[in-house]
Design an enzyme around this catalytic site. Structure first.
Site, PDB file in Angstrom:
ATOM      1  N   HIS A 409       0.704  -1.461  -0.040  1.00  0.00           N
ATOM      2  CA  HIS A 409      -0.102   0.010   0.130  1.00  0.00           C
ATOM      3  C   HIS A 409       0.653   1.182   0.113  1.00  0.00           C
ATOM      4  CE1 HIS A 409      -3.153  -2.641   1.611  1.00  0.00           C
ATOM      5  NE2 HIS A 409      -4.045  -1.700   1.105  1.00  0.00           N
ATOM      6  N   ASN A 440      12.199  -5.125   6.128  1.00  0.00           N
ATOM      7  CA  ASN A 440      11.661  -3.985   6.676  1.00  0.00           C
ATOM      8  C   ASN A 440      10.424  -3.343   6.228  1.00  0.00           C
ATOM      9  OD1 ASN A 440      13.016  -3.719   9.039  1.00  0.00           O
ATOM     10  ND2 ASN A 440      14.877  -2.420   8.079  1.00  0.00           N
ATOM     11  N   GLU A 545      11.895  16.676  -4.192  1.00  0.00           N
ATOM     12  CA  GLU A 545      11.548  17.260  -5.364  1.00  0.00           C
ATOM     13  C   GLU A 545      12.535  17.033  -6.401  1.00  0.00           C
ATOM     14  OE1 GLU A 545       8.356  20.906  -4.790  1.00  0.00           O
ATOM     15  OE2 GLU A 545      10.799  21.383  -4.533  1.00  0.00           O
TER      16      GLU A 545
END
Length: 585
Positions: A409, A440, A545
């Site tokens: 997810h 992990n 970004e």
């Protein structure tokens, strides 16, 4: 109409004008039909006046030379003419090349210049004027209603179905009689019992009520969203219609409980899930032929007990901080940057990678419940948004025998576990990325999972308000050429990233400052690099970004956004420690 200079946030390009005065159009001393609030300064513009109505010519209709509309024409956009609203992209004046020049320094459109309380539920410049029914001058004041009880934005294209302030409900007063509504308001951070409560109105509708919003220009992108509360959904329906001159779109919300099926039920999309406990968001998709057109918006209630309507706007609640790739939802176009907006989250899907570019969501306590994984189906499903647009979607079966990587997810199931239909929405493959399987990433004690738990506990236990966006960076496909995922055309990200903007209880978008806490992480997705805590992998928004090419937090004021982009979280991964130190963050 409305006091645009004080309530609409439309006065974005010019210096503020004086407050408005009530008057009527057409003028009739025996009736308040057509009443509006207008600017005092309008009296100085002779060309806006009609000899037949010397006091109240329709200043709010275009009067510009070269306009395709005649002054007072019914089919013209009528919202905010004479103010900055009309000259914006939403108002239509910019598209008509009618925006006048000015020596006054322009104010950024993300700046909120509201006179009183902030506009709940939308951008600083609202995508639909008075969609939250709060831009009403003293709606319960007796003197005001002697002049007019018309609701701004909703009272001039209704025919006999006039929208009156008598239909406006003060949610604090309503919550005093409704424990479920009171609990909902507390969960969304506007507790009626607290000193910090902000006055909030909704519109009460019942059988036979039909309301129409004044003509407006449909934005070039964004789903139509609105919130409904139906305390007793025992039948009836709400028809929602966006109607242009040559096309329209109608959806029906059925005021009956959702089936609560363990597997996905498409019919439940327009049934009540959470909406009998508090306000539930519904979406209506807008056909491309309506984009940029002048239209009206109708809500028609039939055969029901009363419902409350609020926050009627365009563009998803989950994109209020910005659309990172400026993507649109147009069938057959932008297949590698395809916009998905649903009540539970928004996303950009990439057909070439067979996965999400990013998923964006907002979480407050109202989204959380107690459903477990076993309370609904755990099967991943192809997103109907993608299949309807002819986009080649990732399938759950593409992950079969995909050693080392799991179906992960992007937005956690637990953040939408209040109703079956909300939880099931997290199992569309558009909310899926390959996560490192065993060590992990997606396991109970893994770094990604630990960050999810940290966020969820802040919301669930402490009523914090969190805006999140997450996705993947790069590719590991060359390192795992024989992995079934790679052979099935799925990109395995080199890293999984997440950005969280954390707001304290009762705070919302208007409270975001350069001091607001942000947590950015970039977690390795290579099984060979798994170790430690997510705190060891924190990065600034600017770094993320640069690595992704996205524009994050783009709807924030520039100086606030620049400050937040440079911050790197260096706190704690324990909620208790975080809260004890949060005053210094």
């Amino acid at each position: 109409m409305a006091d645009y200079t004080r309530y609409c946030r439309g006065e974005k390009f010019f210096a503020p004008t004086l407050p408005t005065l009530p008057t009527h159009f057409p003028f009739d001393s025996e009736s308040d039909e057509g009443a509006l609030f207008r600017r005092r300064g309008d009296g100085y513009y002779d060309h806006l006046y009609d000899e037949a109505f010397p006091r109240v010519s329709p200043w709010y209709s275009p009067d510009h030379l070269g306009s395709e509309f005649a002054h007072g024409e019914e089919s013209a956009p009528w919202e905010g003419i004479g103010t900055g609203w009309f000259y914006s992209a939403l108002g239509g004046g910019a598209a008509l090349d009618l925006r006048p020049s000015s020596d006054v320094e322009r104010v950024p459109m993300e700046f909120d210049n509201t006179y009183d309380a902030p506009m709940r539920g939308d951008f600083a410049v609202p995508t639909l004027f008075n969609g939250n029914f709060d831009a009403v001058f003293q709606p319960k004041d007796g003197f005001r209603n002697l002049i007019s009880d018309a609701v701004p934005g909703w009272s001039f294209h209704n025919g006999g179905n006039r929208v009156s302030t008598s239909q406006l409900v003060d949610l604090k007063a309503e919550a005093a009689r409704d424990d479920l509504l009171a609990e909902h308001l507390q969960k969304v951070g506007n507790d009626p019992s607290s000193d910090g409560y902000q006055m909030d109105y909704a519109l009460k509708l019942g059988d036979g009520n039909k309301i129409t919003h004044n003509r407006f220009v449909v934005p070039d992108w964004g789903v139509l969203r609105f919130d409904l509360y139906a305390p007793e959904p025992n039948g009836g329906e709400v028809k929602v219609t966006v109607k242009g001159d040559s096309s329209s779109k109608t959806e029906t919300i059925f005021l009956e409980p959702a089936s609560n099926a363990k597997s996905y039920n498409a019919a439940d999309k327009y049934r009540i899930g959470y909406g009998n406990q508090g306000f539930e968001t519904f979406h209506v998709e807008i056909p491309q032929e309506l984009r940029g057109k002048v239209a009206t918006l109708e809500f028609d209630v039939e055969g029901s007990t009363q419902v409350l309507l609020d926050d009627v706007f365009f563009k998803s609640q989950h994109l209020l901080l910005g659309n990172p790739t400026l993507n649109r939802r147009i069938a057959g176009q932008d297949k590698n940057n395809f916009l998905i907006e649903r009540p539970q989250y928004s996303a950009s899907y990439n057909e070439s990678d067979k996965g999400a570019n990013w998923v964006s969501w907002h979480t407050n306590e109202a989204w959380l419940g107690d459903l477990t994984r076993n309370d609904t189906s755990k099967s991943w499903r192809i997103d109907p948004f993608l299949s309807n647009a002819g986009i080649n979607s990732v399938k759950s079966s593409d992950y079969n025998r995909a050693a080392l990587f799991d179906r992960g997810h992007v937005m956690a199931r637990e953040l939408r576990n209040r109703t079956p239909k909300d939880q099931l929405a997290t199992y569309f493959t558009s909310n899926l990325l390959p996560h490192e399987k065993f060590t992990n990433e997606n396991e109970e004690n893994g770094m990604w999972r630990s960050l999810e738990v940290f966020n969820k506990r802040l919301v669930d236990n402490k009523n914090w308000n969190i805006y999140t966006i997450a996705g993947g960076i790069g590719s590991l496909n060359n390192s795992f050429p024989n992995n079934p995922l790679v052979q099935n055309g799925v990109n395995i990200p080199e890293s999984i990233w997440q950005v969280n903007l954390l707001l304290k209880p009762g705070q919302d978008l208007v409270d975001i400052t350069a001091d607001t806490t942000v947590i950015g992480v970039v977690l390795p997705n290579d099984p060979a690099q798994q170790s430690g805590s997510w705190l060891q992998h924190t990065k600034s928004i600017g770094y993320i970004e640069e690595k992704t090419g996205l524009s994050l937090l783009s709807n924030l004021p520039e100086e606030v956004r620049n400050a937040l982009k440079g911050k790197e979280y260096s706190g704690t991964d324990r909620v208790e420690d975080f809260l004890s130190a949060s005053a210094q963050l």
